[in-house]
Design an enzyme around this catalytic site. Structure first.
Site, PDB file in Angstrom:
ATOM      1  N   LYS A 151       0.839  -1.221   0.000  1.00 46.65           N
ATOM      2  CA  LYS A 151       0.000   0.000   0.000  1.00 46.65           C
ATOM      3  C   LYS A 151       0.867   1.262   0.000  1.00 46.65           C
ATOM      4  O   LYS A 151       0.642   2.181  -0.775  1.00 46.65           O
ATOM      5  CB  LYS A 151      -0.928   0.007   1.224  1.00 46.65           C
ATOM      6  CG  LYS A 151      -1.875  -1.179   1.284  1.00 46.65           C
ATOM      7  CD  LYS A 151      -2.812  -1.102   2.471  1.00 46.65           C
ATOM      8  CE  LYS A 151      -2.141  -1.230   3.814  1.00 46.65           C
ATOM      9  NZ  LYS A 151      -1.492  -2.536   4.071  1.00 46.65           N
ATOM     10  N   ARG A 190      11.655  -6.042   4.588  1.00 50.92           N
ATOM     11  CA  ARG A 190      11.320  -4.609   4.536  1.00 50.92           C
ATOM     12  C   ARG A 190      12.250  -3.773   5.408  1.00 50.92           C
ATOM     13  O   ARG A 190      12.544  -4.123   6.537  1.00 50.92           O
ATOM     14  CB  ARG A 190       9.882  -4.376   4.983  1.00 50.92           C
ATOM     15  CG  ARG A 190       9.600  -2.863   5.061  1.00 50.92           C
ATOM     16  CD  ARG A 190       8.165  -2.514   5.105  1.00 50.92           C
ATOM     17  NE  ARG A 190       7.444  -3.138   6.184  1.00 50.92           N
ATOM     18  CZ  ARG A 190       6.144  -2.972   6.366  1.00 50.92           C
ATOM     19  NH1 ARG A 190       5.463  -2.222   5.530  1.00 50.92           N
ATOM     20  NH2 ARG A 190       5.530  -3.579   7.344  1.00 50.92           N
ATOM     21  N   ARG A 211      10.956  -2.395  11.032  1.00 49.20           N
ATOM     22  CA  ARG A 211       9.876  -2.051  11.955  1.00 49.20           C
ATOM     23  C   ARG A 211       9.698  -3.114  13.034  1.00 49.20           C
ATOM     24  O   ARG A 211       9.828  -4.303  12.767  1.00 49.20           O
ATOM     25  CB  ARG A 211       8.556  -1.903  11.178  1.00 49.20           C
ATOM     26  CG  ARG A 211       8.352  -0.509  10.665  1.00 49.20           C
ATOM     27  CD  ARG A 211       7.164  -0.340   9.787  1.00 49.20           C
ATOM     28  NE  ARG A 211       5.971  -1.092  10.130  1.00 49.20           N
ATOM     29  CZ  ARG A 211       4.844  -1.027   9.432  1.00 49.20           C
ATOM     30  NH1 ARG A 211       4.782  -0.247   8.371  1.00 49.20           N
ATOM     31  NH2 ARG A 211       3.801  -1.744   9.781  1.00 49.20           N
ATOM     32  N   ARG A 232      -9.805   1.345   8.211  1.00 46.14           N
ATOM     33  CA  ARG A 232      -9.478  -0.054   8.463  1.00 46.14           C
ATOM     34  C   ARG A 232     -10.621  -0.784   9.131  1.00 46.14           C
ATOM     35  O   ARG A 232     -10.518  -1.977   9.409  1.00 46.14           O
ATOM     36  CB  ARG A 232      -8.274  -0.113   9.381  1.00 46.14           C
ATOM     37  CG  ARG A 232      -7.038  -0.706   8.762  1.00 46.14           C
ATOM     38  CD  ARG A 232      -5.999  -0.629   9.847  1.00 46.14           C
ATOM     39  NE  ARG A 232      -4.821  -1.360   9.571  1.00 46.14           N
ATOM     40  CZ  ARG A 232      -3.750  -0.858   8.986  1.00 46.14           C
ATOM     41  NH1 ARG A 232      -3.755   0.356   8.519  1.00 46.14           N
ATOM     42  NH2 ARG A 232      -2.680  -1.599   8.841  1.00 46.14           N
ATOM     43  N   ARG A 286      -1.401  -9.391  12.645  1.00 41.29           N
ATOM     44  CA  ARG A 286      -1.877  -8.296  11.785  1.00 41.29           C
ATOM     45  C   ARG A 286      -2.704  -8.834  10.614  1.00 41.29           C
ATOM     46  O   ARG A 286      -3.699  -8.236  10.214  1.00 41.29           O
ATOM     47  CB  ARG A 286      -0.688  -7.481  11.266  1.00 41.29           C
ATOM     48  CG  ARG A 286      -0.099  -6.570  12.343  1.00 41.29           C
ATOM     49  CD  ARG A 286       1.316  -6.123  12.012  1.00 41.29           C
ATOM     50  NE  ARG A 286       1.420  -5.376  10.781  1.00 41.29           N
ATOM     51  CZ  ARG A 286       2.539  -5.262  10.064  1.00 41.29           C
ATOM     52  NH1 ARG A 286       3.654  -5.848  10.452  1.00 41.29           N
ATOM     53  NH2 ARG A 286       2.553  -4.564   8.965  1.00 41.29           N
TER      54      ARG A 286
HETATM   55  P1  AP5 Z   1       4.794  -1.661   1.855  1.00 37.15           P
HETATM   56  O1  AP5 Z   1       4.576  -0.777   0.684  1.00 37.15           O
HETATM   57  O2  AP5 Z   1       5.448  -1.085   3.067  1.00 37.15           O
HETATM   58  O3  AP5 Z   1       3.417  -2.397   2.274  1.00 37.15           O
HETATM   59  P2  AP5 Z   1       2.186  -1.887   3.113  1.00 37.15           P
HETATM   60  O4  AP5 Z   1       0.980  -2.536   2.541  1.00 37.15           O
HETATM   61  O5  AP5 Z   1       2.195  -0.394   3.207  1.00 37.15           O
HETATM   62  O6  AP5 Z   1       2.532  -2.581   4.485  1.00 37.15           O
HETATM   63  P3  AP5 Z   1       2.340  -2.139   5.969  1.00 37.15           P
HETATM   64  O7  AP5 Z   1       2.987  -3.240   6.794  1.00 37.15           O
HETATM   65  O8  AP5 Z   1       2.851  -0.742   6.204  1.00 37.15           O
HETATM   66  O9  AP5 Z   1       0.841  -2.206   6.176  1.00 37.15           O
HETATM   67  P4  AP5 Z   1       0.115  -2.315   7.465  1.00 37.15           P
HETATM   68  O10 AP5 Z   1      -1.233  -2.008   6.970  1.00 37.15           O
HETATM   69  O11 AP5 Z   1       0.258  -3.551   8.236  1.00 37.15           O
HETATM   70  O12 AP5 Z   1       0.874  -1.248   8.419  1.00 37.15           O
HETATM   71  P5  AP5 Z   1       0.521   0.242   8.836  1.00 37.15           P
HETATM   72  O13 AP5 Z   1       1.778   0.991   8.926  1.00 37.15           O
HETATM   73  O14 AP5 Z   1      -0.599   0.780   8.030  1.00 37.15           O
HETATM   74  O15 AP5 Z   1       5.630  -2.936   1.337  1.00 37.15           O
HETATM   75  C1  AP5 Z   1       6.009  -3.956   2.214  1.00 37.15           C
HETATM   76  C2  AP5 Z   1       7.384  -4.542   1.785  1.00 37.15           C
HETATM   77  O16 AP5 Z   1       7.240  -5.254   0.571  1.00 37.15           O
HETATM   78  C3  AP5 Z   1       8.468  -3.483   1.512  1.00 37.15           C
HETATM   79  O17 AP5 Z   1       9.721  -4.025   1.842  1.00 37.15           O
HETATM   80  C4  AP5 Z   1       8.391  -3.256   0.009  1.00 37.15           C
HETATM   81  O18 AP5 Z   1       9.621  -2.778  -0.524  1.00 37.15           O
HETATM   82  C5  AP5 Z   1       8.005  -4.629  -0.474  1.00 37.15           C
HETATM   83  N1  AP5 Z   1       7.121  -4.620  -1.630  1.00 37.15           N
HETATM   84  C6  AP5 Z   1       6.115  -3.760  -1.896  1.00 37.15           C
HETATM   85  N2  AP5 Z   1       5.506  -4.083  -3.058  1.00 37.15           N
HETATM   86  C7  AP5 Z   1       6.142  -5.204  -3.511  1.00 37.15           C
HETATM   87  C8  AP5 Z   1       5.981  -6.018  -4.677  1.00 37.15           C
HETATM   88  N3  AP5 Z   1       5.040  -5.779  -5.605  1.00 37.15           N
HETATM   89  N4  AP5 Z   1       6.808  -7.077  -4.826  1.00 37.15           N
HETATM   90  C9  AP5 Z   1       7.772  -7.346  -3.910  1.00 37.15           C
HETATM   91  N5  AP5 Z   1       7.984  -6.588  -2.797  1.00 37.15           N
HETATM   92  C10 AP5 Z   1       7.184  -5.537  -2.606  1.00 37.15           C
HETATM   93  O19 AP5 Z   1      -0.084  -0.007  10.317  1.00 37.15           O
HETATM   94  C11 AP5 Z   1       0.748  -0.427  11.381  1.00 37.15           C
HETATM   95  C12 AP5 Z   1      -0.097  -0.507  12.635  1.00 37.15           C
HETATM   96  O20 AP5 Z   1      -0.635   0.797  12.961  1.00 37.15           O
HETATM   97  C13 AP5 Z   1      -1.327  -1.430  12.541  1.00 37.15           C
HETATM   98  O21 AP5 Z   1      -0.988  -2.759  12.836  1.00 37.15           O
HETATM   99  C14 AP5 Z   1      -2.242  -0.795  13.598  1.00 37.15           C
HETATM  100  O22 AP5 Z   1      -1.850  -1.163  14.898  1.00 37.15           O
HETATM  101  C15 AP5 Z   1      -1.976   0.696  13.445  1.00 37.15           C
HETATM  102  N6  AP5 Z   1      -2.892   1.349  12.496  1.00 37.15           N
HETATM  103  C16 AP5 Z   1      -2.557   1.937  11.304  1.00 37.15           C
HETATM  104  N7  AP5 Z   1      -3.649   2.441  10.689  1.00 37.15           N
HETATM  105  C17 AP5 Z   1      -4.700   2.177  11.515  1.00 37.15           C
HETATM  106  C18 AP5 Z   1      -6.098   2.412  11.432  1.00 37.15           C
HETATM  107  N8  AP5 Z   1      -6.628   3.031  10.346  1.00 37.15           N
HETATM  108  N9  AP5 Z   1      -6.878   1.997  12.442  1.00 37.15           N
HETATM  109  C19 AP5 Z   1      -6.355   1.378  13.526  1.00 37.15           C
HETATM  110  N10 AP5 Z   1      -5.038   1.102  13.667  1.00 37.15           N
HETATM  111  C20 AP5 Z   1      -4.222   1.498  12.669  1.00 37.15           C
END
Ligand code: AP5
Length: 241
Positions: free
Chosen positions: A19, A133, A166, A94, A177
């Protein structure tokens, strides 16, 4: 999809679906800001704000931070001047509760969600991605240690700041997650399906091929057919029309 006043595009998908990676491309293509709820929460944690202190325990266990905290944080972010033309949202909403709150907040400003793009990736592909990552503590760019040749000194190729892993990228937390995503976030897809704005892109291939699919689904550019097949060394290359 055309960016207009308070038009909001969303990227929805499981952890590590890409994402953040794809939201940056969409933001650049539309000329609007990329806003990630996870990045906002991590900034609060770094500054030890009340939101950050509350969020810490939830995030470290892989659970969602309570709706009221996250909704308030994101709505306040949308009121800042750099979001005046709209934003690309990544990681929010979410829950169905968050989606409803966003609809209300946008409607009050004469705006709406113009596209909700589901990044579809099988679970086994997600697990492979997570261990590699690395995230820049400065500009929040994400990288993969196998797919991208990173500097030996672990500095960000974009801004020179430090690259780190992270805390919630350890296997037990990632498993949690993914489960939380399936229980609480997957129902959000229906919220947008019934409103006619849900789109889907297969995000299991290379970053470049996925980018082409994402931009095509949003009516922005590039067709996947114009991309070369990805290899281990070359993650795929797209040819502009
Ligand atoms: P990346 O682009 O970082 O993926 P992502 O989908 O953004 O992954 P996240 O882990 O950030 O998502 P998440 O939803 O769990 O975490 P968030 O920070 O939102 O890519 C991932 C890896 O793969 C990278 O190394 C990249 O280079 C690689 N990659 C990307 N595309 C690729 C491809 N096509 N092929 C190969 N490799 C690839 O949330 C973290 C925490 O915050 C949550 O657990 C929760 O506790 C809290 N939180 C955040 N938002 C909310 C909300 N709205 N409500 C409640 N809690 C929330």
């Amino acid at each position: 999809m055309v960016a207009g006043r308070f038009s909001v595009a969303l990227l929805i998908g499981p952890p590590d679906a890409g994402k953040g990676t794809q939201a940056r491309y969409v933001g650049e293509a539309l000329g609007i800001r990329h806003v990630a709820s996870g990045d906002l929460l991590r900034e609060h944690r770094q500054r030890d704000t009340p939101i950050g202190l509350t969020a810490r325990a939830y995030m470290d266990q892989g659970d969602l931070v309570p709706d009221e905290l996250v909704v308030q944080m994101v709505i306040e972010r949308l009121a800042r001047p750099d979001a005046a033309r709209g934003v690309v949202l990544d990681g929010f909403p979410r829950t169905v509760c968050q989606a409803r709150a966003l609809d209300v907040a946008l409607a009050e400003r004469g705006g709406r969600v113009t596209a909700a793009l589901f990044l579809d990736v099988p679970t086994d592909v997600l697990v492979e991605r997570l261990s590699g990552r690395r995230v820049c503590i400065g500009c929040h760019s994400t990288f993969h240690v196998v797919l991208q040749q990173l500097p030996f000194d672990s500095t960000c190729p974009h801004c020179g700041d430090r690259l780190v892993q992270r805390a919630d990228d350890i296997p037990s937390v990632v498993t949690r997650r993914v489960a939380v995503y399936q229980q609480q976030t997957a129902p959000v897809l229906d919220h947008y399906r019934v409103r006619g704005v849900l789109r889907r892109a297969d995000a299991s291939s290379s970053v470049e091929l996925t980018r082409a699919r994402v931009l095509e689904q949003l009516g922005l550019r590039e067709s996947p057919e114009l991309c070369s097949e990805p290899t281990e060394r070359n993650p795929g290359h797209c040819v502009s029309r």
